[in-house]
Design a protein around this motif. Structure first.
Motif, PDB file in Angstrom:
ATOM      1  N   UNK A  21      41.330  37.697  45.822  1.00  0.00           N
ATOM      2  CA  UNK A  21      41.225  36.241  45.947  1.00  0.00           C
ATOM      3  C   UNK A  21      40.506  35.594  44.776  1.00  0.00           C
ATOM      4  N   UNK A  22      39.505  36.279  44.226  1.00  0.00           N
ATOM      5  CA  UNK A  22      38.645  35.635  43.225  1.00  0.00           C
ATOM      6  C   UNK A  22      39.025  35.953  41.787  1.00  0.00           C
ATOM      7  N   UNK A  23      39.791  37.018  41.567  1.00  0.00           N
ATOM      8  CA  UNK A  23      40.179  37.401  40.204  1.00  0.00           C
ATOM      9  C   UNK A  23      41.694  37.630  40.150  1.00  0.00           C
ATOM     10  N   UNK A  24      42.466  36.557  40.278  1.00  0.00           N
ATOM     11  CA  UNK A  24      43.931  36.715  40.373  1.00  0.00           C
ATOM     12  C   UNK A  24      44.568  37.338  39.141  1.00  0.00           C
ATOM     13  N   UNK A  25      44.030  37.071  37.961  1.00  0.00           N
ATOM     14  CA  UNK A  25      44.633  37.635  36.750  1.00  0.00           C
ATOM     15  C   UNK A  25      44.467  39.149  36.721  1.00  0.00           C
ATOM     16  N   UNK A  46      40.527  55.053  36.555  1.00  0.00           N
ATOM     17  CA  UNK A  46      41.106  54.467  37.762  1.00  0.00           C
ATOM     18  C   UNK A  46      40.937  52.962  37.813  1.00  0.00           C
ATOM     19  N   UNK A  47      41.647  52.336  38.738  1.00  0.00           N
ATOM     20  CA  UNK A  47      41.503  50.897  38.936  1.00  0.00           C
ATOM     21  C   UNK A  47      40.142  50.598  39.559  1.00  0.00           C
ATOM     22  N   UNK A  48      39.656  49.373  39.346  1.00  0.00           N
ATOM     23  CA  UNK A  48      38.372  48.959  39.912  1.00  0.00           C
ATOM     24  C   UNK A  48      38.565  47.667  40.702  1.00  0.00           C
ATOM     25  N   UNK A  49      37.654  47.432  41.612  1.00  0.00           N
ATOM     26  CA  UNK A  49      37.660  46.206  42.426  1.00  0.00           C
ATOM     27  C   UNK A  49      38.985  46.027  43.163  1.00  0.00           C
ATOM     28  N   UNK A  50      39.434  47.101  43.803  1.00  0.00           N
ATOM     29  CA  UNK A  50      40.646  47.021  44.618  1.00  0.00           C
ATOM     30  C   UNK A  50      40.228  46.673  46.043  1.00  0.00           C
ATOM     31  N   UNK A  51      40.059  45.390  46.272  1.00  0.00           N
ATOM     32  CA  UNK A  51      39.624  44.891  47.569  1.00  0.00           C
ATOM     33  C   UNK A  51      40.070  43.449  47.737  1.00  0.00           C
ATOM     34  N   UNK A  52      39.977  42.952  48.940  1.00  0.00           N
ATOM     35  CA  UNK A  52      40.468  41.602  49.236  1.00  0.00           C
ATOM     36  C   UNK A  52      39.689  40.525  48.494  1.00  0.00           C
ATOM     37  N   UNK A  53      38.389  40.721  48.323  1.00  0.00           N
ATOM     38  CA  UNK A  53      37.583  39.717  47.620  1.00  0.00           C
ATOM     39  C   UNK A  53      38.050  39.558  46.182  1.00  0.00           C
ATOM     40  N   UNK A  54      38.290  40.676  45.501  1.00  0.00           N
ATOM     41  CA  UNK A  54      38.760  40.603  44.121  1.00  0.00           C
ATOM     42  C   UNK A  54      40.171  40.027  44.048  1.00  0.00           C
TER      43      UNK A  54
END
Length: 288
Positions: free
Chosen positions: A119-123, A109-117
């Motif tokens: 903003x901080x990990x656009x790629x 599954x996908x990981x770090x599916x949240x608003x913080x990610x």
């Protein structure tokens, strides 16, 4: 002090206590006809394994009454790496029981599916957006289920933003109905209350019980009927109008339906609708 409601409340508590000993996820699929090629396709974007069953009242009715092809997209498989494969198998059992298909995003599954990610990990976020966009193009759904933008849980909110970002990449020609769901935080402006029969609610409880690892630590499947009963209380006024007569049915789920067209949500707001067991589900696919 004696009164008749004491027996009523004690009876509810006793039923819940007894239900804790019931088996988990050991049933054959509920009877269902094959999806109809003419029926609209429906995608349910599930932030975690089990969300597909918790908010699954309307997808279940669409599957059974219109013979829609309902496909669940497993956005994440939970945050614990040691449980992700197991949770996907539990989800497969729950979806199979309800007659839903299941689409994996990627192994684990996908990981770090949240608003913080976001903003901080656009790629990394853009890669996830592209994956969801490809699923949308491949499936061409007429209706999408996704948590609303303020559903408290960070992955629920992240799933909403992920889907909207993916929709925006598809251009003005992509059109569908978006059915926003709630669980962790109530929506401010739902516009649809959908009845479930007791048998349908029982099947949703049974589907959640396939998620053995989660309900073993917290038997939240047993509280689903209470949540759906409270939805009737809230929805009767939020959707039906303040001070109106409450619906007579015992169980329901609240949604907000909006149309996605021309690269965004249409500005026109659908009027509130209470859809009981005899309601015409096909009308939901039409723009008012």
């Amino acid at each position: 002090m004696g009164h008749p409601f004491r027996a009523y409340v004690h009876g509810l508590a006793q039923l819940m206590a007894e239900a804790r000993s019931l088996p988990l996820g050991e049933w054959s699929p509920a009877p269902a006809l094959e999806p109809s090629p003419e029926a609209p396709r429906v995608l349910v974007f599930s932030p975690h394994p089990d969300d597909e069953s918790i908010i699954g009242a309307l997808p279940l009715r669409l599957r059974r009454e219109l013979r829609c092809d309902v496909q669940v997209v497993a956005v994440t498989q939970g945050s614990r790496a040691d449980r992700q494969a197991e949770r996907f198998q539990e989800m497969l059992g729950a979806c199979g029981f309800l007659g839903f298909g299941l689409i994996a995003t990627q192994p684990g599954g996908l990981v770090n599916i949240n608003s913080a990610a976001r903003n901080s990990h656009p790629a990394e976020w853009a890669e996830a957006v592209g994956l969801i966009a490809r699923i949308l193009v491949e499936q061409r759904p007429a209706m999408i289920f996704v948590p609303h933008a303020d559903d408290w849980n960070s992955t629920h909110i992240g799933t909403h933003r992920l889907l909207v970002d993916a929709l925006q990449t598809l251009g003005p020609g992509f059109r569908c109905q978006v059915m926003e769901t709630e669980f962790w935080r109530a929506m401010a402006e739902p516009n649809l209350l959908v009845e479930s029969t007791p048998d349908e609610v029982a099947d949703l409880v049974a589907a959640i019980a396939f998620h053995r690892g989660e309900v073993a630590r917290n038997p939240y499947h047993l509280t689903l009927p209470a949540w759906m009963a409270d939805n009737v209380r809230r929805g009767g006024e939020l959707v039906g109008g303040q001070g109106g007569r409450a619906p007579a049915f015992p169980f329901a789920t609240l949604y907000r339906i909006r149309t996605w067209a021309q690269g965004g949500f249409e500005a026109s707001v659908r009027p509130g609708q209470i859809l009981d067991r005899n309601g015409n589900l096909a009308e939901l696919f039409k723009t008012p």
